[in-house]
Design an enzyme around this catalytic site. Structure first.
Site: not given
Ligand code: F0G
Length: 455
Positions: A71, A123-124, A214, A257, A381, A447
């Site tokens: 933990y 970006f969303t 980002d 990614k 998109r 979306f």
């Protein structure tokens, strides 16, 4: 088009299932014409996203067995920390369950309600978290990014003039931070140049503004710099990525990614004060600062994956595979966003379906039709992703696209031929595709879960 062969061989396989056209038509109707709502086993080739869909290497799987699931004080965290330090050059890391967990935390730390948050296109989830804490997102990407055919080697660049204007109008203290994504997903996976990162860094330093990245697709961005920017042809992508990161104060990362893993994310930074605040929030929303919502084994897989993604041969094939698909479509006259980006080929739905007005959701309709045609799952998109403004009206993005997103190390170039053939066949009968209207629309990030019917 041609491409270098896959620089890996296949050690484990997952069978693909093919369904009949009738079954697919039935499935998309049941899914409300939203490809997010399809069962994955209905999809023959799944190009919904490159997020969390990578194939892991034998080395990553072996490290999974060594994951320390304690933990607190897990050794897996130490290995992740060291990998981020070595590869990206930041001293501090705070893990999160995925990228939006990191976006949530940094938005809470850096944004005072009413402050502006300039970024190179939205970006969303990023914009959601900025606005949720009272920030005002401002798009400062170069104009070319909003034009699906504008030719620019670094279409993701920030327009310094737009940034200067914003700072001149409101004052540097009204800017929460500058968020620079590398590459820019919503512009079509378009890269940012090293020169642009450096310029924004200098501008921010001069005005005392925090410069954040980002960094979700930083490896792919590094490859474009190597290929396109003068002075970088002889540098490794690993060195280029490290130089890119050297200009930022910190980053948010969706590890799903360019860290080549199925789950995970983190914040990395230079400032210990930001680290301390991040740890205060992470315990509330994610988990202990030494795991932040990830299992120990996931941190170990990520520690290895983020380095593997900075291998020149891997990137040459990766970006080459995306380009291969895009060039096959271009040769057949299919309208796509150019230059071809890093993680996906984006169909230009406005030009593909000129008979469907944007308020009848051409990209959503095209993604649904492509699935029925071929079993290839893609993602809208466009206007649906862009959501509504405060007045409740649709945001009307210039780009109305269907994203054919290529998972990393998963499909072969032969699969890309299947996808290209399907899109080309659909283009030949594009007149048959109908627009859509809402049956259900959720209040945010619509979306993901909205449902439609043809009109
Ligand atoms: N930033 C960028 C540029 C992204 O593309 C994503 C996710 C995130 C942040 C959020 O990260 O999903 O780990 O919470 N993009 C996925 C996509 C969902 O399909 O483009 P996350």
């Amino acid at each position: 088009p041609s491409n270098v062969a896959e620089p890996y061989r296949i050690k484990m396989v997952e069978p693909l299932v093919m369904h009949s056209r009738e079954d697919r038509a039935d499935a998309i109707a049941k899914a409300g014409y939203n490809t997010f709502l399809l069962p994955s086993k209905m999809c023959y080739i799944d190009l919904l996203t490159d997020s969390g869909t990578s194939a892991m290497s034998d080395k990553q799987w072996s490290m999974m067995m060594l994951g320390d699931e304690a933990y607190a004080g897990s050794e897996s965290f130490d290995r992740l920390l060291k990998s981020v330090q070595d590869n990206y050059g930041f001293p501090y890391v705070c893990p999160t369950h995925q990228g939006r967990g990191a976006e949530h935390i940094i938005s809470r730390i850096l944004i005072t309600p009413g402050q502006y948050v300039p970024g190179n296109m939205y970006f969303t989830t990023t914009r959601y978290h900025q606005e949720a804490v009272g920030g005002i997102f401002v798009d400062v990407i170069i104009d070319e990014a909003h034009d699906s055919t504008a030719d620019h080697p670094f279409k993701g660049n920030i327009d310094l003039a737009k940034l200067e204007k914003l700072v001149a109008e409101h004052g540097a203290d009204q800017i929460a931070y500058v968020n620079q994504a590398v590459t820019v997903n919503m512009a079509g996976g378009q890269p940012v140049s090293m020169a642009n990162i450096r310029e924004v860094h200098e501008f921010c330093t001069k005005h005392g503004i925090i410069h954040w990245s980002d960094a979700t697709r930083l490896a792919e961005n590094a490859y474009f710099i190597q290929q396109r920017e003068s002075g970088y042809a002889d540098k490794s992508t690993a060195d280029i990525a490290k130089e890119m990161m050297s200009y930022f104060d910190g980053l948010t990362m969706s590890g799903k990614k360019d860290c080549l893993v199925n789950i995970g994310g983190f914040l990395a930074m230079r400032d210990e004060e930001i680290l301390i605040k991040a740890r205060e929030w992470v315990v509330v929303f994610e988990g202990m600062p030494s795991y932040g919502g990830m299992a120990g084994r996931d941190m170990d897989a990520m520690a290895v994956g983020l380095e593997e993604a900075l291998d020149d041969h891997y990137l040459e094939h990766r970006i080459g595979q995306v380009r291969y698909l895009g060039e096959r479509l271009l040769e057949a006259g299919v309208p796509i966003v150019t230059p071809i980006g890093g993680h996906a080929v984006f169909l230009d739905a406005k030009r593909f379906l000129p008979h469907i007005p944007q308020t009848q959701f051409p990209a959503q309709a095209l993604a649904a039709a492509l699935f029925v045609e071929s079993g290839v799952r893609a993602m809208e998109r466009g206007i649906i992703s862009a959501g509504r403004n405060k007045a409740g009206e649709h945001n009307m993005p210039k780009l109305e696209m269907v994203r054919l997103t290529i998972p990393r190390r998963v499909y072969t170039d032969r699969h890309m031929d299947v996808v290209a053939d399907a899109v080309i066949a659909l283009y030949a009968k594009r007149d048959e595709i109908l627009g859509l209207e809402f049956v259900y629309e959720p209040p945010s990030l619509r979306f993901f879960t909205s449902r439609f019917t043809p009109i």
